[in-house]
Design an enzyme around this catalytic site. Sequence first.
Site, PDB file in Angstrom:
ATOM      1  N   ASP A 126       4.564  -9.679  99.298  1.00 19.30           N
ATOM      2  CA  ASP A 126       3.762 -10.803  99.782  1.00 19.30           C
ATOM      3  C   ASP A 126       4.088 -12.008  98.906  1.00 19.30           C
ATOM      4  O   ASP A 126       3.736 -12.044  97.733  1.00 19.30           O
ATOM      5  CB  ASP A 126       2.270 -10.464  99.714  1.00 19.30           C
ATOM      6  CG  ASP A 126       1.391 -11.476 100.432  1.00 19.30           C
ATOM      7  OD1 ASP A 126       1.850 -12.614 100.657  1.00 19.30           O
ATOM      8  OD2 ASP A 126       0.242 -11.131 100.769  1.00 19.30           O
ATOM      9  N   ARG A 128       3.161 -15.198  99.532  1.00 18.62           N
ATOM     10  CA  ARG A 128       2.274 -16.340  99.778  1.00 18.62           C
ATOM     11  C   ARG A 128       1.572 -16.796  98.502  1.00 18.62           C
ATOM     12  O   ARG A 128       1.352 -16.013  97.589  1.00 18.62           O
ATOM     13  CB  ARG A 128       1.220 -15.960 100.822  1.00 18.62           C
ATOM     14  CG  ARG A 128       1.784 -15.779 102.213  1.00 18.62           C
ATOM     15  CD  ARG A 128       0.740 -15.258 103.179  1.00 18.62           C
ATOM     16  NE  ARG A 128       0.316 -13.901 102.831  1.00 18.62           N
ATOM     17  CZ  ARG A 128      -0.585 -13.210 103.533  1.00 18.62           C
ATOM     18  NH1 ARG A 128      -1.164 -13.763 104.582  1.00 18.62           N
ATOM     19  NH2 ARG A 128      -0.905 -11.984 103.186  1.00 18.62           N
TER      20      ARG A 128
END
Length: 199
Positions: A126, A128
């Site tokens: 991930d 982000r």
Amino acid sequence: MSIRYVATSKLPTPYGVFAMHGFEDSETGKEHVALTMGVVDDGEPVLGRVHSECLTGDALFSMRCDCGAQLQAALQAIAKEGRGVLLYLRQEGRGIGLMNKIRAYKLQDAGADTVEANEQLGFGADMREYGMCEVMLKQLGIRSLRLMTNNPRKVKAMETVGVTVTERCPLQTGRNPHNERYLQTKAGKLGHWITPPET
């Protein structure tokens, strides 16, 4: 912080009329929006969703993920309450971008799960980040959220940028045969709070 507020307009939707607030990041060139309904700057916790862009799920109705269903459910919940905020962040594919997401999908078609596919492409599971949320929520006068999410990283991220999460509201919707392994992987490898289907 390189995020700056641009303008606000009305956004009529099937769920009601939202105010759409535009923001741009001068460092990345990415443009983010916040949708609000009702009075959100009164100091009371606001029902909210932090949603990362998913073109395939949000706009093309993909059943490989639950993103589109979550987006719709969040907007419906805000409209039902008559008050809330949705941050729409341009972080396609958990931050790897659309073309790499398609590459990851090809690897998944060959047997990899969603985390393995990202890692095979040289990315983290991930990628982000949520620093832009601080500026966006501050501009809107929001200091605390009742956050609609199944992702523990989002709860921690909001608290890191100084936003109090007074309640986590589960947002489990859109499960189907095409995304069952995807949801299992998010729960097992990314720690998402996802309840297994009833048997």
